[in-house]
Structures are given as structure tokens and as C-alpha cells.
Write a protein that holds these residues in place. Structure first.
Motif, mmCIF file in Angstrom:
data_model
loop_
_atom_site.group_PDB
_atom_site.id
_atom_site.type_symbol
_atom_site.label_atom_id
_atom_site.label_comp_id
_atom_site.label_asym_id
_atom_site.label_seq_id
_atom_site.Cartn_x
_atom_site.Cartn_y
_atom_site.Cartn_z
ATOM 1 N N THR A 57 14.252 6.628 4.240
ATOM 2 C CA THR A 57 13.903 7.694 4.969
ATOM 3 C C THR A 57 14.062 9.139 4.462
ATOM 4 O O THR A 57 14.789 8.955 3.665
ATOM 5 C CB THR A 57 14.246 7.397 5.904
ATOM 6 O OG1 THR A 57 13.652 6.191 6.483
ATOM 7 C CG2 THR A 57 13.213 8.276 7.146
ATOM 8 N N GLY A 58 13.124 10.052 4.070
ATOM 9 C CA GLY A 58 13.424 11.363 3.687
ATOM 10 C C GLY A 58 12.751 11.478 2.279
ATOM 11 O O GLY A 58 12.866 12.656 2.185
ATOM 12 N N THR A 59 12.518 10.756 1.802
ATOM 13 C CA THR A 59 11.955 10.330 0.199
ATOM 14 C C THR A 59 10.505 10.253 0.805
ATOM 15 O O THR A 59 9.393 9.300 1.467
ATOM 16 C CB THR A 59 12.099 9.922 0.051
ATOM 17 O OG1 THR A 59 12.190 8.301 -0.178
ATOM 18 C CG2 THR A 59 14.050 9.616 -0.880
ATOM 19 N N GLY A 60 9.744 10.915 -0.317
ATOM 20 C CA GLY A 60 8.113 10.897 -0.330
ATOM 21 C C GLY A 60 8.204 9.967 -1.767
ATOM 22 O O GLY A 60 8.987 9.437 -2.382
ATOM 23 N N SER A 61 6.941 9.748 -1.403
ATOM 24 C CA SER A 61 5.945 8.195 -2.788
ATOM 25 C C SER A 61 5.075 8.701 -2.306
ATOM 26 O O SER A 61 3.900 8.855 -2.059
ATOM 27 C CB SER A 61 6.747 7.036 -1.779
ATOM 28 O OG SER A 61 6.079 6.471 -3.042
ATOM 29 N N GLU A 62 4.696 8.412 -4.128
ATOM 30 C CA GLU A 62 3.195 7.838 -4.561
ATOM 31 C C GLU A 62 2.821 6.906 -4.568
ATOM 32 O O GLU A 62 1.732 6.723 -5.048
ATOM 33 C CB GLU A 62 3.070 9.530 -5.513
ATOM 34 C CG GLU A 62 2.959 10.316 -5.766
ATOM 35 C CD GLU A 62 1.719 11.038 -4.459
ATOM 36 O OE1 GLU A 62 1.071 11.221 -4.612
ATOM 37 O OE2 GLU A 62 2.276 11.902 -3.465
ATOM 38 N N ALA A 63 3.819 5.752 -5.050
ATOM 39 C CA ALA A 63 3.163 4.518 -5.347
ATOM 40 C C ALA A 63 4.070 3.297 -3.721
ATOM 41 O O ALA A 63 5.335 2.234 -4.029
ATOM 42 C CB ALA A 63 4.231 4.248 -6.098
ATOM 43 N N GLU A 64 3.882 3.307 -2.852
ATOM 44 C CA GLU A 64 3.892 2.390 -2.044
ATOM 45 C C GLU A 64 3.908 1.325 -1.428
ATOM 46 O O GLU A 64 2.341 1.103 -1.860
ATOM 47 C CB GLU A 64 4.709 2.795 -0.422
ATOM 48 C CG GLU A 64 5.797 3.952 -0.424
ATOM 49 C CD GLU A 64 7.416 3.406 -0.734
ATOM 50 O OE1 GLU A 64 7.707 3.014 -0.367
ATOM 51 O OE2 GLU A 64 7.861 3.989 -2.252
ATOM 52 N N TYR A 65 3.998 -0.277 -1.646
ATOM 53 C CA TYR A 65 2.940 -1.446 -1.190
ATOM 54 C C TYR A 65 2.684 -2.323 -0.271
ATOM 55 O O TYR A 65 4.193 -2.142 0.003
ATOM 56 C CB TYR A 65 2.882 -1.690 -2.842
ATOM 57 C CG TYR A 65 2.803 -0.887 -4.313
ATOM 58 C CD1 TYR A 65 1.488 -1.147 -4.533
ATOM 59 C CD2 TYR A 65 3.795 -0.456 -4.658
ATOM 60 C CE1 TYR A 65 1.282 -0.153 -5.945
ATOM 61 C CE2 TYR A 65 3.123 0.115 -6.044
ATOM 62 C CZ TYR A 65 2.250 0.051 -6.567
ATOM 63 O OH TYR A 65 2.011 0.855 -7.606
ATOM 64 N N LEU A 66 1.743 -2.662 0.057
ATOM 65 C CA LEU A 66 2.236 -4.147 0.811
ATOM 66 C C LEU A 66 0.930 -4.403 1.194
ATOM 67 O O LEU A 66 -0.240 -4.245 0.087
ATOM 68 C CB LEU A 66 1.998 -3.469 2.275
ATOM 69 C CG LEU A 66 0.629 -2.546 2.784
ATOM 70 C CD1 LEU A 66 -0.551 -3.719 3.059
ATOM 71 C CD2 LEU A 66 0.603 -1.590 3.540
ATOM 72 N N GLU A 67 0.386 -5.720 1.129
ATOM 73 C CA GLU A 67 -0.028 -6.784 1.188
ATOM 74 C C GLU A 67 -0.511 -7.540 2.605
ATOM 75 O O GLU A 67 0.068 -8.047 3.579
ATOM 76 C CB GLU A 67 0.484 -8.254 0.207
ATOM 77 C CG GLU A 67 -0.591 -9.071 0.380
ATOM 78 C CD GLU A 67 -0.203 -10.152 -0.403
ATOM 79 O OE1 GLU A 67 0.372 -10.120 -2.234
ATOM 80 O OE2 GLU A 67 -0.157 -11.479 0.067
ATOM 81 N N ILE A 68 -1.618 -7.270 2.597
ATOM 82 C CA ILE A 68 -2.692 -7.580 4.333
ATOM 83 C C ILE A 68 -3.257 -9.092 3.922
ATOM 84 O O ILE A 68 -3.802 -9.742 2.764
ATOM 85 C CB ILE A 68 -3.084 -6.781 5.164
ATOM 86 C CG1 ILE A 68 -4.169 -6.970 3.455
ATOM 87 C CG2 ILE A 68 -2.140 -5.940 5.598
ATOM 88 C CD1 ILE A 68 -5.573 -5.356 4.908
ATOM 89 N N ALA A 69 -3.305 -9.926 4.903
ATOM 90 C CA ALA A 69 -3.962 -11.437 4.359
ATOM 91 C C ALA A 69 -5.120 -10.745 5.880
ATOM 92 O O ALA A 69 -5.196 -10.713 7.329
ATOM 93 C CB ALA A 69 -3.447 -12.618 4.936
ATOM 94 N N LEU A 70 -6.538 -11.743 5.772
ATOM 95 C CA LEU A 70 -7.668 -11.491 6.872
ATOM 96 C C LEU A 70 -7.934 -12.573 6.922
ATOM 97 O O LEU A 70 -7.951 -13.294 5.611
ATOM 98 C CB LEU A 70 -8.761 -10.432 5.593
ATOM 99 C CG LEU A 70 -8.308 -9.219 5.465
ATOM 100 C CD1 LEU A 70 -9.364 -8.277 4.936
ATOM 101 C CD2 LEU A 70 -7.563 -7.885 6.181
ATOM 102 N N THR A 71 -8.826 -12.320 7.840
ATOM 103 C CA THR A 71 -9.832 -13.806 8.291
ATOM 104 C C THR A 71 -10.911 -14.207 7.737
ATOM 105 O O THR A 71 -11.667 -14.736 7.552
ATOM 106 C CB THR A 71 -10.081 -14.104 9.959
ATOM 107 O OG1 THR A 71 -10.317 -13.296 10.375
ATOM 108 C CG2 THR A 71 -8.152 -14.160 10.449
ATOM 109 N N GLU A 72 -11.117 -12.641 7.662
ATOM 110 C CA GLU A 72 -12.611 -12.749 6.768
ATOM 111 C C GLU A 72 -12.723 -11.511 5.484
ATOM 112 O O GLU A 72 -11.983 -10.801 5.033
ATOM 113 C CB GLU A 72 -13.583 -11.945 7.474
ATOM 114 C CG GLU A 72 -13.586 -12.763 9.018
ATOM 115 C CD GLU A 72 -14.777 -11.627 10.184
ATOM 116 O OE1 GLU A 72 -15.106 -10.919 9.260
ATOM 117 O OE2 GLU A 72 -14.973 -11.949 11.341
ATOM 118 N N ALA A 73 -14.172 -12.059 4.332
ATOM 119 C CA ALA A 73 -13.672 -11.363 2.940
ATOM 120 C C ALA A 73 -14.063 -10.130 3.775
ATOM 121 O O ALA A 73 -15.483 -10.011 4.107
ATOM 122 C CB ALA A 73 -14.087 -12.188 2.228
ATOM 123 N N CYS A 74 -13.756 -9.080 2.821
ATOM 124 C CA CYS A 74 -14.254 -7.178 3.456
ATOM 125 C C CYS A 74 -14.143 -7.091 1.923
ATOM 126 O O CYS A 74 -13.135 -7.185 1.170
ATOM 127 C CB CYS A 74 -13.096 -7.273 3.901
ATOM 128 S SG CYS A 74 -13.347 -8.251 5.644
#
Length: 280
Positions: A57-74
Motif C-alpha cells: 500500500t502506498g506504492t505505485g505500480s505498472e506491473a500487477e498481475y492476476l488471473e480469472i477463470a471464466l465459464t464461457e470463452a471470451c
């Protein structure tokens, strides 16, 4: 089930949002963009979202990552646009790639940080950096929930350099100024215990008495797999892009975010006090 990996940013005032604040904002964005999320089983189902190595908290970022799972192809590009529209300016979805490989978290082994030290002469920063590099150990202390902890911050710092902040002005700087300013660029390995940018600043104070008159503006420029030979940090999404390029085209259905609308993009984001202003 389709998995999508996202790179997002924290800029400007939104760098002060905590990771929990971002989680709440992102889950609202998923609902607004009508993303066909996969949910966990049990009495309290929640969207399948995996976060990886969030910035403090308190730091900027250009490179944060996450992954999501979907029930339909998008379509990843359309999904990125809809989610970006549904988040406040400053929390921006910069990139979306279909996950074709495993082990995203395993590819996040180092970060590139930029520390803007307003009020510090570049020559003083260079002397402090030289002292840090030549030190065998740089012991720093950090207060944890179990009390004060002492550890050596030196091994985690793969490289550190000082630059003149006024000569190399960065348009992303939060506090542009005509006063003396030094910029530190450092590559820090992800080790245990974690060494954070403020630990490096504590180390510079310990070895060279470098004490910025105002808090440093800290930004993570990149994170990924550390290449020991070149000393660089590689793009963690590159293997997925290469796998998508090499794979044959996949038929997409008409349903999902590609045909959805982000109907709530004009609403204020209550918890953050921000209002989305369109794509970054």
C-alpha cells in the motif's frame, strides 16, 4: 473453463489503495462488465480470482498481475476494454492474455523499482548507492506482528543505480519539482523474508546516512522472472502470448463479455471515492 491473465496498474492517488480495496473494486468491475465468472463451491461461493504478489500500500505500480477463470470463452482484448471502463482512472487494466501455460506466480521472482527522492542531491544518492554495493551485509529492521525483526537486505538487491531526477524527468512522477531530486532504480529479488523498497531505503540510511527529507515516491516498473545472466526481469506473460500465437485458432461463442456492456461505468466507486472516466 477459460483462464485469463491480466496486468493492471496503480497510478496517482490510487497507489494509496490497499490490496483489499482493489479486490473489492475489481469484483464490482466484474459484475458491471457482466463477465461470466466461474465461482468456487461451498456455502459462500466467490469469483475465482488469483492475485500474485501485490505491491505494498502506498506504492505505485505498472506491473500487477492476476488471473480469472471464466465459464464461457471470451476475447481477451474485449474483456480488457470492458474491465478497464468499469474501474476508476488510476486502476487500469493494461493487458489481457489467455492463460496457455502454468505457474504464473512461479515466474514472478524479481521486481524493478523506481524510487523518487525529492530533496536529495543526486551526488549524495550516488555515494550512498556505492556504499550499499560494497557492503557485505546491510542489516535493517522491520516491525512485524511478532515484534521487531532484523535481517540482511543486501543479497536481495540484484542491482541499484542512482540518476538525476531532474535531468531524467519522468512524466509519471507524483511530485514534479524544481528542487534537487535523485532517482533510484533497483532490481530486487523476491526472497523470504521479502525485501521491500523501504527496506532498501533503511539500508541506505544505515550504510551512508542517506535520509530523504520527504517520503519517497515508489513505483514498481516491472516484475517477472529474473535472468541471472543478463540481470534483467523478463515479461511473465510472454510464454502465454507465444503459446497463443503457436496454437490454432479457437472458435469463440457469441456469449460473454464480447457482447456485454459495462452498464455501470458511469457510477461512482464508493469505497475508493473515485469515478471511472473511460479507458486509460
Amino acid at each position: 473453463m477459460q483462464r485469463i491473465r491480466l496486468r493492471y496498474t496503480k497510478r496517482g492517488r490510487l497507489r494509496f489503495t490497499s490490496h483489499r480495496d482493489f479486490q473489492r473494486a475489481f469484483e464490482r468491475a466484474l459484475r458491471r462488465a457482466e463477465v461470466p465468472m466461474a465461482y468456487s463451491a461451498g456455502f459462500t461461493p466467490h469469483p475465482k480470482v488469483s492475485y500474485a504478489n501485490a505491491a505494498p500500500t502506498g506504492t505505485g505500480s505498472e506491473a500487477e498481475y492476476l488471473e480469472i477463470a471464466l465459464t464461457e470463452a471470451c476475447d481477451p482484448d474485449k474483456l480488457r476494454e470492458l474491465l478497464d471502463e468499469s474501474l476508476p482512472t488510476g486502476l487500469d487494466i493494461a493487458e489481457a492474455v489467455e492463460a496457455r501455460t502454468s505457474g504464473l506466480a512461479d515466474r514472478l521472482t524479481a521486481s524493478v523499482w523506481e524510487l523518487r527522492l525529492d530533496g536529495v542531491e543526486p551526488a549524495d544518492a550516488e555515494r550512498a548507492v556505492a556504499a550499499f554495493k560494497t557492503a557485505d551485509t546491510v542489516e535493517v529492521q522491520r516491525r512485524t506482528k511478532n515484534g521487531l525483526r532484523t535481517f540482511d537486505a543486501r543479497p536481495a538487491v540484484a542491482s541499484i543505480e542512482a540518476h538525476d531526477g531532474l535531468a531524467a524527468h519522468d512524466a509519471r512522477a507524483d511530485r514534479p519539482t524544481d528542487q534537487p531530486c535523485a532517482i533510484l532504480r533497483l532490481v530486487v529479488r523476491h526472497v523470504t523474508p521479502a525485501v521491500r523498497p523501504d527496506d532498501v531505503l533503511s539500508g541506505l540510511r544505515a550504510v551512508a546516512d542517506l535520509a530523504p527529507p520527504v517520503p519517497a515516491a515508489v513505483t514498481r516498473l516491472a516484475q517477472g522472472l529474473f535472468d541471472e545472466e543478463t540481470g534483467t526481469v523478463t515479461d511473465p506473460l510472454a510464454p502465454d502470448r507465444e503459446a497463443v500465437t503457436a496454437a490454432p485458432p479457437v472458435s469463440r461463442g457469441a456469449a460473454g463479455p464480447a457482447t456485454a456492456t459495462a452498464g455501470g461505468t458511469s457510477q461512482a466507486l464508493e469505497a475508493l471515492g473515485e469515478k471511472p472516466e473511460g479507458p486509460a
